[in-house]
Design a protein around this motif. Structure first.
Motif, PDB file in Angstrom:
ATOM      1  N   GLU A   1       0.798  -1.218   0.000  1.00 51.93           N
ATOM      2  CA  GLU A   1       0.000   0.000   0.000  1.00 51.93           C
ATOM      3  C   GLU A   1       0.834   1.274   0.000  1.00 51.93           C
ATOM      4  O   GLU A   1       0.294   2.361  -0.186  1.00 51.93           O
ATOM      5  CB  GLU A   1      -0.946  -0.001   1.208  1.00 51.93           C
ATOM      6  N   ILE A   2       2.136   1.171   0.190  1.00 52.43           N
ATOM      7  CA  ILE A   2       2.951   2.390   0.172  1.00 52.43           C
ATOM      8  C   ILE A   2       3.813   2.396  -1.076  1.00 52.43           C
ATOM      9  O   ILE A   2       4.595   1.473  -1.316  1.00 52.43           O
ATOM     10  CB  ILE A   2       3.807   2.507   1.447  1.00 52.43           C
ATOM     11  N   LEU A   3       3.617   3.435  -1.885  1.00 51.39           N
ATOM     12  CA  LEU A   3       4.444   3.616  -3.073  1.00 51.39           C
ATOM     13  C   LEU A   3       5.734   4.286  -2.626  1.00 51.39           C
ATOM     14  O   LEU A   3       5.767   5.483  -2.349  1.00 51.39           O
ATOM     15  CB  LEU A   3       3.722   4.474  -4.108  1.00 51.39           C
ATOM     16  N   ALA A   4       6.804   3.491  -2.533  1.00 49.10           N
ATOM     17  CA  ALA A   4       8.058   4.059  -2.037  1.00 49.10           C
ATOM     18  C   ALA A   4       8.737   4.905  -3.097  1.00 49.10           C
ATOM     19  O   ALA A   4       9.336   5.922  -2.786  1.00 49.10           O
ATOM     20  CB  ALA A   4       8.989   2.948  -1.574  1.00 49.10           C
ATOM     21  N   ASP A   5       8.635   4.486  -4.354  1.00 49.14           N
ATOM     22  CA  ASP A   5       9.326   5.263  -5.380  1.00 49.14           C
ATOM     23  C   ASP A   5       8.786   4.906  -6.748  1.00 49.14           C
ATOM     24  O   ASP A   5       8.291   3.798  -6.967  1.00 49.14           O
ATOM     25  CB  ASP A   5      10.835   4.983  -5.330  1.00 49.14           C
TER      26      ASP A   5
ATOM     27  N   HIS B   1       8.810   0.923  -6.636  1.00 49.28           N
ATOM     28  CA  HIS B   1       9.187   0.238  -5.396  1.00 49.28           C
ATOM     29  C   HIS B   1       8.028   0.349  -4.422  1.00 49.28           C
ATOM     30  O   HIS B   1       7.532   1.451  -4.187  1.00 49.28           O
ATOM     31  CB  HIS B   1      10.446   0.866  -4.789  1.00 49.28           C
TER      32      HIS B   1
ATOM     33  N   TRP C   1       6.036  -1.060  -0.670  1.00 53.53           N
ATOM     34  CA  TRP C   1       6.229  -1.610   0.670  1.00 53.53           C
ATOM     35  C   TRP C   1       4.901  -2.152   1.186  1.00 53.53           C
ATOM     36  O   TRP C   1       3.844  -1.566   0.957  1.00 53.53           O
ATOM     37  CB  TRP C   1       6.740  -0.538   1.626  1.00 53.53           C
TER      38      TRP C   1
ATOM     39  N   TRP D   1      11.185  -5.428   0.002  1.00 51.26           N
ATOM     40  CA  TRP D   1      10.697  -4.407  -0.914  1.00 51.26           C
ATOM     41  C   TRP D   1      10.267  -5.104  -2.195  1.00 51.26           C
ATOM     42  O   TRP D   1      10.945  -6.027  -2.648  1.00 51.26           O
ATOM     43  CB  TRP D   1      11.807  -3.409  -1.266  1.00 51.26           C
TER      44      TRP D   1
ATOM     45  N   LEU E   1      -4.262   4.936  -8.541  1.00 51.12           N
ATOM     46  CA  LEU E   1      -4.103   4.261  -7.256  1.00 51.12           C
ATOM     47  C   LEU E   1      -3.388   5.154  -6.250  1.00 51.12           C
ATOM     48  O   LEU E   1      -3.777   5.244  -5.089  1.00 51.12           O
ATOM     49  CB  LEU E   1      -3.296   2.986  -7.493  1.00 51.12           C
ATOM     50  N   TRP E   2      -2.320   5.780  -6.703  1.00 48.87           N
ATOM     51  CA  TRP E   2      -1.544   6.673  -5.835  1.00 48.87           C
ATOM     52  C   TRP E   2      -1.515   8.052  -6.477  1.00 48.87           C
ATOM     53  O   TRP E   2      -0.832   8.268  -7.468  1.00 48.87           O
ATOM     54  CB  TRP E   2      -0.111   6.154  -5.676  1.00 48.87           C
ATOM     55  N   GLN E   3      -2.218   8.971  -5.856  1.00 52.46           N
ATOM     56  CA  GLN E   3      -2.246  10.318  -6.406  1.00 52.46           C
ATOM     57  C   GLN E   3      -0.852  10.945  -6.383  1.00 52.46           C
ATOM     58  O   GLN E   3      -0.509  11.770  -7.214  1.00 52.46           O
ATOM     59  CB  GLN E   3      -3.215  11.165  -5.579  1.00 52.46           C
ATOM     60  N   GLY E   4      -0.042  10.523  -5.404  1.00 45.67           N
ATOM     61  CA  GLY E   4       1.308  11.061  -5.306  1.00 45.67           C
ATOM     62  C   GLY E   4       2.185  10.704  -6.483  1.00 45.67           C
ATOM     63  O   GLY E   4       3.228  11.308  -6.685  1.00 45.67           O
TER      64      GLY E   4
END
Lengths: 185, 446
Positions: A53-57, A72, A74, A81, A102-105
Motif C-alpha cells: 500500500e505504500i508507493l516508495a518510489d 518500489h 512496501w 521491498w 491508485l496513488w495520487q502522489g
C-alpha cells in the motif's frame, strides 16, 4: 529474502510475469509489460495477502536500448521491498500507463520521469515539466544526452569520447576559443 | 522607434566607462541615468531599451506574472489558470523568506481564502542524478550531501546503503553504531530547527533562537567528529570516515546531561502557547487515506495515524537491536505533525543513550578495493530521515560509475500534498501548513 512472498506473487500474478521472479537480499523483483502495469499494481495493492500500500518510489530508467518505469512498493505483510519493472518501453515513443488512479502522489513522480526521460504517462492529468523550464526541449537523464564535460574524467582529455566528437563541428574546432573568457582589461 | 546604441564611446558619453559608471572623482554628468531608471517611465532614457545589457521590467514582466506566457499544456494547468468569479492570482516566491528555500507558489484566491495552488519547482535543480551517473562510487557521496542540507548524513546513508547492497559489503558493527549515533544526533538537530521555523512562520521569534542553541551545539559536535558543520561527507561505502574522538565524546557527554530537560523546556515554549495551538490545531488536516494515496512518509504520515517508520518497517543497520517507540497520532493536522517531532526527539535521545552504552570495539571500515566495480545488478536502499523515507535506487553495469542513480526525496512527495491541503484555508495559514510539512527545497529540486 521472503520465499513466501514469491509463492504468493506467483499465485496472484500468474500470466503477467515476463520472466521468473528474482530475489536478492531484501528485494523481490518482477518484470511486467507496461500495458499490464495498472492490473498488476491493482492486484498487489488490493490482494489481502499482498497489501503493497505504500508507493516508495517511481523512477524512470533508460537502459540505452529500452526505457523502463520502476516502482518500489512496501507492504506490512512482507519483509521485502517489491520492485516492479515495466520493461520494454520504446525509446522512440516512450509511453506507459499512469499510476495516479491508485496513488495520487505518483502524479509528481511521473512528472519528474517525464521531465527527465520524456516518458508519456497516459492518464496523468498534469504531465508537464517540473524541474526544467517549460520551453526546454531535451530530456537530460536519457543516455544519449551527453555532458559536454566530465569532472571525474577530465585529466585525460580525449579519454572520454563524449567531450569533443559530439559537439557541432565548428564549435569542436574552436572549443578553446569558445570557452575561453575574454581577458579582463 | 528606439535605435540600438553602438559601442559606447567614453568621449561622447561624458566621461563614462563602457560599463556606464562615471569615473571616480569626476562629476556625474547631467544627462539622465542610463541604468537603474527602468521604473521611471516619464524619463527620456528609453533610448537605451534595445541595449541587450539592460533588462527593463516590462520586458521581463513574464517572469513575475503568475500566468505563464504560453498556452496551457495540460488539463490541470488550463483548469488552474482559468479564473472563476471573484478570484485572483497571488504569486508567492520564489524568494519569499518563509518558503524554506526557493519555492514559488501560485495561489488562486477568493478573498482571503485559498481556492487552489500550483507549486512551481526547479529553482535549485542541478541535475544531481546525472552528475552521479558521471562520478565514480566514492564521489557520489559528496555529491548527494547538499540535497537535504539540514540533515545531509541521511542522504549519504541512503546512498552508501544501496551501494553496500550492490556490492554485498558487510559493515563492521562499530561503524554501524557510529552511523546511528551521528544520524540520531542530526535528527534531533533537524527536528529542533523544525520547531523553531514553524514558530517563526507563525510569528513567534523566540523559539528559533533556542533551536539554534541546540542545533549549533550538535553541529559543532559533529564538526569535531566529521570535520564539517553541514556537508559532512562522512559515511563511506563499508563504514565511516573517522572514529570517535575525545572532543566529540566530551561535547556529547556535556550535551546529553542536559538534552532531555532542554528538549522539554523548548517544547513547553510552544506546547502551552495558546496562539500557537489555535493556529495549528485543525489546520491543514491530512487524513490517513490521503496520506497513503500521496505516498507521504515520515512524521507527516505518522501524524496521520500510520505507524510507518523505515527503522521498524524495514530495519537496516543496528536498529533491530535498539529499543525505541514509533510515536503516532491520529489528528493529522499541523499541531500533530509538530508534536510527532517532539516525541521523536525524545526517542532519539533514548537511542543515543543506548548507542553509547552498547558501542562495540573494532574496525570502522570494511576492506574494499580502491576502485569499485560492482558486478551488474540493481539495489534499492532506504533509510528513515527526519522528513521521511530517503531512498536510492542504484543500477550497476559493471563499470566504476553507477549506471543509474535514482534519489527518492521525502520532501518532494510531502510537498505534493500542498495543492490538496491548502484549499479552503486562509492565506495566512499557507506558511504554517507548508512549514509543518517540513520541506527542504535542496532535496526537492535535486
Amino acid at each position: 529474502m521472503d520465499r513466501n512472498l514469491k509463492a504468493r506473487l506467483e499465485a496472484r500474478l500468474n500470466g503477467y510475469l515476463r520472466v521468473p521472479i528474482y530475489q536478492r537480499q531484501d528485494q523481490t523483483e518482477i518484470r511486467v509489460d507496461p500495458g499490464n502495469v495498472p492490473d498488476v499494481l491493482r492486484i498487489v495493492h488490493d490482494a489481502v495477502d499482498l497489501r503493497f500500500e505504500i508507493l516508495a518510489d517511481l523512477a524512470g530508467v533508460d537502459t540505452g536500448e529500452v526505457m523502463q518505469v520502476v516502482y518500489h512498493l512496501w507492504s506490512p505483510m512482507s519483509s521485502d521491498w517489491l520492485r516492479i519493472i515495466a520493461d520494454g518501453i520504446s525509446r522512440e515513443d516512450p509511453r506507459a500507463p499512469s499510476a495516479t488512479f491508485l496513488w495520487q502522489g505518483a502524479e509528481w513522480l511521473e512528472r519528474e520521469a517525464y521531465d527527465m526521460f520524456g516518458i508519456i504517462f497516459e492518464g496523468n492529468r498534469d504531465l508537464r515539466r517540473i524541474f526544467m523550464p517549460p520551453d526546454y526541449t531535451s530530456f537530460p537523464l536519457r543516455k544519449d544526452f551527453l555532458l559536454p564535460d566530465d569532472a571525474a574524467r577530465s585529466p585525460g582529455a580525449g579519454v572520454r569520447h563524449v567531450e569533443r566528437t559530439h559537439l557541432p563541428a565548428d564549435l569542436a574546432d574552436n572549443l578553446d576559443a569558445a570557452v575561453r573568457r575574454a581577458p579582463a582589461s | 522607434m528606439p535605435t540600438r546604441k553602438s559601442a559606447p564611446d567614453p568621449s561622447s558619453e561624458g566621461g563614462r566607462t563602457p560599463c556606464g559608471e562615471p569615473h571616480p572623482g569626476e562629476p556625474s554628468p547631467a544627462e539622465p541615468q542610463q541604468f537603474g531608471s527602468a521604473h521611471d517611465v516619464s524619463s527620456a532614457s528609453f533610448a537605451s531599451t534595445d541595449d541587450p545589457r539592460i533588462m527593463l521590467d516590462r520586458e521581463v514582466g513574464g517572469l513575475f506574472d503568475p500566468i505563464p506566457p504560453y498556452p496551457p499544456q495540460t488539463e490541470r494547468e488550463s483548469e488552474f489558470y482559468t479564473l472563476g468569479d471573484g478570484e485572483m492570482f497571488l504569486n508567492l516566491g520564489p524568494h519569499h523568506p518563509a518558503t524554506h528555500g526557493v519555492l514559488r507558489l501560485v495561489l488562486k484566491l477568493s478573498g482571503e481564502q485559498i481556492v487552489d495552488v500550483d507549486p512551481v519547482l526547479g529553482y535549485l535543480h542541478r541535475g544531481v542524478e546525472k552528475i552521479c551517473e558521471n562520478s565514480d562510487y566514492y564521489h557520489v557521496i559528496d555529491q548527494v550531501d547538499p540535497l537535504e542540507y539540514i540533515s545531509s548524513l541521511f542522504q549519504e546513508w541512503a546512498a552508501v546503503l544501496s551501494f553496500e547492497k550492490l556490492m554485498d559489503v558487510d559493515v563492521p558493527p562499530r561503524a554501524e553504531y557510529i552511523r546511528v549515533l551521528s544520524g540520531e544526533l542530526l535528527r534531533i538537530a533537524s527536528h529542533t530547527l523544525f520547531q523553531g521555523f514553524l514558530a517563526l512562520d507563525l510569528g513567534g521569534l523566540a523559539p528559533i533562537l533556542y533551536s539554534f542553541i541546540e542545533r549549533d551545539e550538535i553541529v559543532e559536535m559533529l564538526a569535531a567528529l566529521t570535520g564539517a558543520r553541514m556537508l559532512f561527507n562522512y559515511f563511506r561505502i563499508g563504514g565511516v570516515n573517522g572514529d570517535l574522538n575525545h572532543e566529540f565524546m566530551s561535547r556529547l557527554g556535556d550535551w546529553m546531561s542536559r538534552a532531555a530537560s532542554q528538549t522539554e523546556a523548548n517544547a513547553a515554549l510552544l506546547n502551552e502557547n495558546e496562539i500557537f495551538v489555535r493556529r495549528t490545531r485543525g489546520v491543514g488536516v491530512l487524513d490517513r487515506a490521503t496520506a497513503l494515496r500521496f505516498g507521504v512518509t515520515g512524521g507527516n504520515l505518522r501524524a496521520s495515524g500510520v505507524p510507518f517508520d523505515v527503522r521498524r518497517a524495514h530495519p537496516y543497520s543496528v536498529y533491530p537491536d535498539l529499543e525505541f517507540n514509533v510515536p503516532t497520532r491520529e489528528e493529522g493536522d499541523s499541531l500533530a505533525r509538530y508534536l510527532i517531532r517532539v516525541d521523536e526527539v525524545r526517542e532519539s535521545i533514548r537511542i543515543i543513550d543506548q548507542c553509547l552504552h552498547n558501542m562495540p570495539d573494532g574496525p570502522i571500515m570494511a576492506k574494499l578495493p580502491r576502485l569499485l566495480r560492482p558486478r551488474p545488478g540493481r539495489a534499492w536502499g532506504a533509510v528513515e530521515g527526519p522528513r521521511g523515507m530517503l531512498g536510492v535506487y542504484a543500477i550497476s553495469d559493471g563499470s566504476d560509475q553507477p549506471f543509474r542513480f535514482r534519489i527518492h526525496d521525502p520532501s518532494f512527495v510531502n510537498l505534493a500534498t500542498v495543492p490538496t491541503l491548502l484549499p479552503g484555508n486562509l492565506l495566512a495559514d499557507t506558511m504554517a501548513i507548508i512549514a509543518s510539512l517540513d520541506p527542504v527545497m535542496g532535496g526537492i529540486d535535486k
